[in-house]
Design a protein around this motif. Structure first.
Motif, PDB file in Angstrom:
ATOM      1  N   CYS A   7       0.858  -1.190   0.000  1.00 13.46           N
ATOM      2  CA  CYS A   7       0.000   0.000   0.000  1.00 13.46           C
ATOM      3  C   CYS A   7       0.894   1.240   0.000  1.00 13.46           C
ATOM      4  CB  CYS A   7      -0.825   0.124   1.268  1.00 13.46           C
ATOM      5  SG  CYS A   7      -1.665  -1.273   1.885  1.00 13.46           S
ATOM      6  N   ILE A   8       0.357   2.331  -0.507  1.00 12.04           N
ATOM      7  CA  ILE A   8       1.023   3.625  -0.370  1.00 12.04           C
ATOM      8  C   ILE A   8       0.678   4.166   1.012  1.00 12.04           C
ATOM      9  CG2 ILE A   8       1.223   5.964  -1.277  1.00 12.04           C
ATOM     10  CD1 ILE A   8       2.395   3.833  -3.127  1.00 12.04           C
ATOM     11  N   GLY A   9       1.695   4.292   1.847  1.00  9.33           N
ATOM     12  CA  GLY A   9       1.485   4.669   3.246  1.00  9.33           C
ATOM     13  C   GLY A   9       0.863   6.037   3.425  1.00  9.33           C
ATOM     14  N   ALA A  10       1.142   6.972   2.510  1.00 11.70           N
ATOM     15  CA  ALA A  10       0.596   8.328   2.633  1.00 11.70           C
ATOM     16  C   ALA A  10      -0.925   8.304   2.636  1.00 11.70           C
ATOM     17  CB  ALA A  10       1.113   9.204   1.494  1.00 11.70           C
TER      18      ALA A  10
ATOM     19  N   ASN B 180      -6.842   4.683   4.060  1.00 10.76           N
ATOM     20  CA  ASN B 180      -7.236   4.082   2.788  1.00 10.76           C
ATOM     21  C   ASN B 180      -6.130   3.161   2.286  1.00 10.76           C
ATOM     22  OD1 ASN B 180      -8.080   3.531   0.204  1.00 10.76           O
ATOM     23  ND2 ASN B 180      -8.672   5.628  -0.262  1.00 10.76           N
ATOM     24  N   GLN B 181      -6.437   1.864   2.197  1.00 15.07           N
ATOM     25  CA  GLN B 181      -5.440   0.878   1.762  1.00 15.07           C
ATOM     26  C   GLN B 181      -5.553   0.544   0.279  1.00 15.07           C
ATOM     27  OE1 GLN B 181      -7.410   0.482   4.486  1.00 15.07           O
ATOM     28  NE2 GLN B 181      -5.982   0.458   6.191  1.00 15.07           N
ATOM     29  N   ASN B 182      -6.267   1.338  -0.489  1.00 16.00           N
ATOM     30  CA  ASN B 182      -6.552   0.921  -1.868  1.00 16.00           C
ATOM     31  C   ASN B 182      -5.505   1.374  -2.881  1.00 16.00           C
ATOM     32  OD1 ASN B 182      -7.223   3.706  -2.168  1.00 16.00           O
ATOM     33  ND2 ASN B 182      -8.660   3.180  -3.796  1.00 16.00           N
ATOM     34  N   GLN B 183      -4.515   2.142  -2.438  1.00 21.11           N
ATOM     35  CA  GLN B 183      -3.458   2.567  -3.347  1.00 21.11           C
ATOM     36  C   GLN B 183      -2.323   1.543  -3.290  1.00 21.11           C
ATOM     37  OE1 GLN B 183      -3.684   5.279  -5.450  1.00 21.11           O
ATOM     38  NE2 GLN B 183      -5.791   5.250  -4.693  1.00 21.11           N
ATOM     39  N   ILE B 184      -2.215   0.728  -4.321  1.00 23.50           N
ATOM     40  CA  ILE B 184      -1.283  -0.401  -4.296  1.00 23.50           C
ATOM     41  C   ILE B 184      -0.243  -0.229  -5.392  1.00 23.50           C
ATOM     42  CG2 ILE B 184      -1.099  -2.915  -4.198  1.00 23.50           C
ATOM     43  CD1 ILE B 184      -3.200  -1.875  -2.287  1.00 23.50           C
TER      44      ILE B 184
END
Length: 498
Positions: free
Chosen positions: A213-216, A223-227
């Motif tokens: 995930c993108i930690g930002a 929100n964990q949907n940025q992979i």
């Protein structure tokens, strides 16, 4: 006829996506590109994070697909030997050139990545980079592009891409939204199955280097949907080792789900939520603390800690399938948990990064525990705590049957006292090494009783073979543990305050 119809569908898809981005590129701002009113603030944290995840590319050949107005172009240009920045919106790539045209190593090209006329020589690129591109392509277009990307790469070269999965993130209002918010496992499967052959008949494929995930977005939006994924082009003959074993043998998706049925929703470790509550209570967690979960599985313990104690959790696991399921479980939970496919024996974190390091029935897979525990010691803040539960063994010589089991699983087991001593040797103080085998036996029996009671439902959801595998495995563990041959340990240790 079918081929003609399919071509028309793909053509319509491209037209829809082009119109969508022409509409949202009208003012050519960071907010428009990120489709978020808080884009400027997010960008300050997110862009350095994405760049930090890239493999080394100093002086190398780089392609940036879907470059837009150049949010990453200028950064990539500072290190790359040659950078080809591409986008299919002419106004965006022109704006990019206005901003970054002073970099003489950058070539700007208005082009559609799905076009068969796209001219990129095979074996010519060291790094292919894209940020939010594949979600604007159809499934078939993703598959075709992935195959072409593998051909463009040099052997040993890398592909890095980042996508929005599951659902929308940005808060920009949209009349319509043609974005494909896929499950991460879609991208993993497509790229894992890519293969290409060179003129000499040598076969090449992609090896997964990392997925996270993108930690930002986790920190700012829960929100964990940025992979993002990093892949490397390797010979098909190369040994993919332990990770491949986990995902194709021990932790296939069906195997994980049947373990979850036994341990409880979200869990793949002994006792599920019950032992999690007991052990986490020993950590005295405080809001805002950072926890590293090594071997996080499908995330149940991480969600429990984040939701109940308001801590930030980083969960890592070597199994792609585990992390894929953990990400799916994170949807809608609104807690600060980020996940990453990572090997804890090669992963690095800055010294003093975490307040707690937590690991449940995972380190039995690690051969060099002393080195790992030294890493744990460095990663913990002064006064930090490590808590580990793990399979252990008696101090005597194992029977041939148990020795065979250990070898087949690739385990490295020690007796409880020796395990605790390794933590002491790594620098930890106040080391508690408890033999919890009696508790292990009680939990195993309880899990087995429930499983046998719900036999029909289990077989209906999985298979009779799955049922027998689990039941026989639990019975074997009960026999080994009852005899004292297999044990279970709980280990808690502190890093001294400075």
């Amino acid at each position: 006829m079918a081929a003609v119809d399919n071509a028309k569908v793909l053509e319509q898809e491209r037209e829809i996506q082009k119109n969508y981005w022409m509409e949202h590129s009208a003012d050519l701002t960071v907010e428009a590109m990120m489709l978020d009113s808080k884009a400027s603030d997010l960008d300050k944290e997110e862009r350095p994070e994405v760049l930090s995840l890239l493999p080394p590319y100093e002086g190398k050949s780089v392609i940036e697909l879907g470059a837009g107005i150049g949010r990453f172009t200028g950064e990539l240009a500072q290190k790359a030997g040659h950078l080809l920045a591409m986008d299919f919106i002419e106004s965006a790539i022109k704006k990019n050139e206005e901003i970054n045209g002073h970099y003489k190593n950058v070539e700007f090209r208005c082009a559609d990545v799905t076009s068969p006329d796209l001219d990129v020589p095979e074996g010519s690129v060291d790094l292919i980079f894209s940020n939010w591109l594949l979600m604007y392509l159809s499934d078939e277009e993703v598959e075709n592009l992935a195959e072409r990307m593998v051909k463009w790469l040099k052997v040993g070269g890398f592909i890095f891409f980042r996508e929005s999965c599951f659902h929308q993130s940005g808060d920009s209002k949209r009349k319509y939204n043609p974005t494909h918010y896929r499950e991460p496992r879609f991208y993993t499967k497509i790229f894992k199955e890519c293969q290409t052959t060179d003129g000499s008949g040598n076969s090449f494929e992609l090896s997964l280097v990392g997925c996270k995930c993108i930690g930002a977005y986790v920190r700012n939006k829960k929100n964990q949907n940025q992979i993002c994924w990093t892949w490397q082009k390797v010979s098909s003959q190369d040994d993919r080792g332990f990770q491949q074993f986990l995902d194709t043998v021990q932790y296939k998706c069906t195997g994980i789900l049947r373990y979850e049925r036994v341990f409880g929703s979200g869990y793949v470790s002994t006792g599920g939520i019950e032992t999690t509550k007991e052990f986490v209570a020993k950590l005295d967690l405080k809001p805002g603390q950072r926890v590293l979960d090594v071997g996080c599985g499908i995330g149940g313990g991480d969600f429990y800690m984040a939701e109940n104690f308001d801590v930030e959790v980083v969960g890592i696991d070597l199994s792609v399938n585990m992390i894929s399921l953990a990400l799916e479980r994170a949807i809608g939970l609104n807690c600060s948990v980020e996940f990453e496919v990572a090997d804890c024996t090669t992963k690095t974190y800055p010294d003093n990064s975490f307040d707690v390091i937590y690991s449940r029935d995972t380190i039995l897979h690690i051969q060099d525990k002393p080195s790992l525990f030294k890493s744990f010691f460095k990663w913990l803040k002064p006064g930090g705590t490590v808590l580990i539960s793990d399979y252990c063994k008696s101090s005597g010589t194992p029977t041939a049957e148990f020795a065979s089991y250990i070898k087949q699983r690739g385990y490295d087991l020690h007796d409880v006292e020796e395990y605790g001593q390794m933590l002491s040797n790594a620098g930890f103080k106040e080391v508690i090494a408890e033999d919890r085998t009696e508790q292990f036996l009680q939990v195993l029996q309880r899990e087995l009783d429930v499983l046998e009671k719900e036999k029909d439902e289990f077989i209906n959801d999985f298979s009779e073979e799955d049922y027998n595998d689990i039941v026989n495995g639990w019975k074997a563990k009960l026999i080994r543990s009852s005899s004292g041959e297999q044990t279970w340990g709980l280990f808690i240790a502190k890093k001294n305050k400075e």
